[in-house]
Design an enzyme around this catalytic site. Structure first.
Site, PDB file in Angstrom:
ATOM      1  N   CYS A   1       0.802  -1.227   0.000  1.00 19.63           N
ATOM      2  CA  CYS A   1       0.000   0.000   0.000  1.00 19.63           C
ATOM      3  C   CYS A   1       0.834   1.276   0.000  1.00 19.63           C
ATOM      4  O   CYS A   1       0.786   2.056  -0.944  1.00 19.63           O
ATOM      5  CB  CYS A   1      -0.945  -0.009   1.212  1.00 19.63           C
ATOM      6  SG  CYS A   1      -2.238  -1.265   1.135  1.00 19.63           S
ATOM      7  N   ILE A   2       1.573   1.489   1.072  1.00 25.35           N
ATOM      8  CA  ILE A   2       2.192   2.795   1.290  1.00 25.35           C
ATOM      9  C   ILE A   2       3.193   3.180   0.207  1.00 25.35           C
ATOM     10  O   ILE A   2       3.239   4.333  -0.219  1.00 25.35           O
ATOM     11  CB  ILE A   2       2.855   2.855   2.688  1.00 25.35           C
ATOM     12  CG1 ILE A   2       1.876   2.401   3.770  1.00 25.35           C
ATOM     13  CG2 ILE A   2       3.330   4.261   2.996  1.00 25.35           C
ATOM     14  CD1 ILE A   2       0.611   3.207   3.841  1.00 25.35           C
TER      15      ILE A   2
END
Length: 437
Positions: free
Chosen positions: A274-275
């Site tokens: 995600c990040i």
């Protein structure tokens, strides 16, 4: 239309529905287990035949999901398959497939598109489609809706389309699938209501929003918020380092303020699915609207440069021992992206390993969660985890602590290591053989 929606919603609420989940990874599998435990008939679909085999044998491939949970799901009727045709009798299909980046840091939606192509022949009236994979605002409208309409169905009348983003945090024992609020945005109000009917039986709190685009943007904001703040604290780390200040001590002190401060921690670079990825989905889409997301991109540049910063600290440490990178024996401690999990997606440890080998170092790794390096999208190394003993530790010129697993014996490591580059703030004391990075 209202009758069809009501019929579908009634089946979903009564848990009389068949739920098919495409993608049995870190998002799809926990969802499948949750739906199965709530009484739904669940089919898990994945293109990986080995995953399918292991699921049907109650053999978990995710370390924090016990085999007993899989067996309970199987006893409740859960089945795994690689056959997309099984969606033909599903009332709801959830798409939980990867959404990585291309080499040019642009959205790579091949897995979403491939899923939709395989799903198209199985579409039928009175069905709910839920895109769960993180993506840019507009994806549900631009990809899922045309797939439905090309088969002659009307969105919001025949088939209901929703975006409900994942919020999984691997191995978080406090917040798991059932008690993480679920954001639900539909293409139409009727779509949203069908989505709420699906999730209200399995998620404790639902957060309905006005549209699928709003839900897509919500997920990106959550992750960009983290990426930007981590970028800030990584930059603060570099400033503090020049000033001979321990940034971890600064964070601990600042965290005593009871309001207005949220602690974020520096590290060797961002990892996970995600990040490191999601901010670029928004920056790419924003360009279509003539917006230059400078703040987000700057944070991305800082975070992406952390592996090189770590190697710079290692070079300085080796120089102090009159050694160079080339020819040195280096041990990477931790190649998973996060402590106590086996997930290696976008791991900074692998980037550091790769850079060190390119500079002529002899590199090995130790990770209790990853006994053997798997084939990864960007890396093809045949290495096995080193057993950490006093003798093996002393045999390396330097150790780079990338992932702070609880399974490491940090006292043993510090006692026998010639040099440790600590990227996680594990060692607080004034150790002569520790460099903070």
């Amino acid at each position: 239309m209202a009758e069809r929606q009501s019929s579908l919603a009634d089946r979903l609420r009564a848990r009389a529905a068949h739920v098919a989940i495409v993608g049995m990874g870190y998002v799809g599998l926990p969802l499948a287990l949750r739906f199965a435990s709530a009484g739904y008939r669940v089919t898990g679909i994945d293109v990986d035949a080995e995953k399918v085999r292991r699921l049907n044998a109650a053999d978990s491939y995710i370390n924090y999901i016990p085999d007993d949970d899989l067996q309970a799901a199987l006893d409740a009727g859960f089945q795994a398959t690689d056959d997309m045709a099984r969606c033909a009798d599903a009332d709801a299909v959830l798409i939980c497939v990867p959404t990585p980046l291309t080499r040019h840091r642009e959205p790579d939606l091949q897995y979403v598109n491939g899923t939709l192509s395989g799903l198209a022949p199985a579409l039928h009236a009175d069905m709910l489609l839920v895109l769960v994979s993180t993506t840019y605002p507009g994806t549900t409208e631009e990809l899922v809706v045309p797939c439905v309409e090309e088969r002659g169905f009307r969105v919001g009348e025949d088939i209901f389309v929703v975006f409900a983003p994942e919020r999984e945090d691997p191995d978080n024992r406090q917040f798991q699938t059932q008690n993480i609020p679920k954001v639900v945005g539909g293409i139409t109000p009727g779509c949203r209501e069908a989505g709420l009917a699906l999730f209200e039986g399995v998620i404790e709190e639902l957060v309905p929003v006005s549209s699928a685009r709003t839900a897509e943007m919500t997920k990106l904001l959550e992750n960009i918020h983290r990426a930007v703040n981590i970028g800030l604290v990584n930059e603060m780390k570099m400033v503090a380092d020049r000033m001979d200040i321990d940034i971890h001590e600064v964070i601990r002190a600042a965290s005593t303020k009871p309001f207005g401060f949220v602690p974020y921690y520096p590290g060797p670079g961002l990892g996970g699915h995600c990040i490191p990825i999601d901010p670029f989905y928004l920056t790419w889409k924003a360009r279509e609207y003539g917006v230059n997301t400078r703040f987000i991109e700057l944070a991305g540049e800082i975070n992406s440069g952390m592996p090189e910063w770590v190697i710079g600290k290692l070079v300085a440490g080796l120089n102090a021992h009159e050694k160079s990178i080339s020819g040195s024996r280096i041990l990477i401690l931790g190649v998973a992206y996060k402590k106590n999990v086996q997930d290696m997606r976008e791991s900074p440890g692998m980037r550091i390993l790769d850079l060190l080998q390119a500079q002529g170092a002899e590199v090995e790794y130790a990770d209790p969660m990853v006994p053997r390096l798997p084939r990864l999208r960007n890396y093809r190394y045949q290495k096995c985890s080193v057993d950490l003993t006093g003798e093996s530790i002393a045999g390396f010129d330097a150790l780079v602590l990338v992932t702070n697993h609880d399974g490491f014996d940090y006292a043993l490591i510090q006692q026998h290591a010639r040099l440790i580059v600590d990227t996680r703030g594990v060692y607080h004391g004034p150790y002569e053989n520790v460099i903070r990075a």
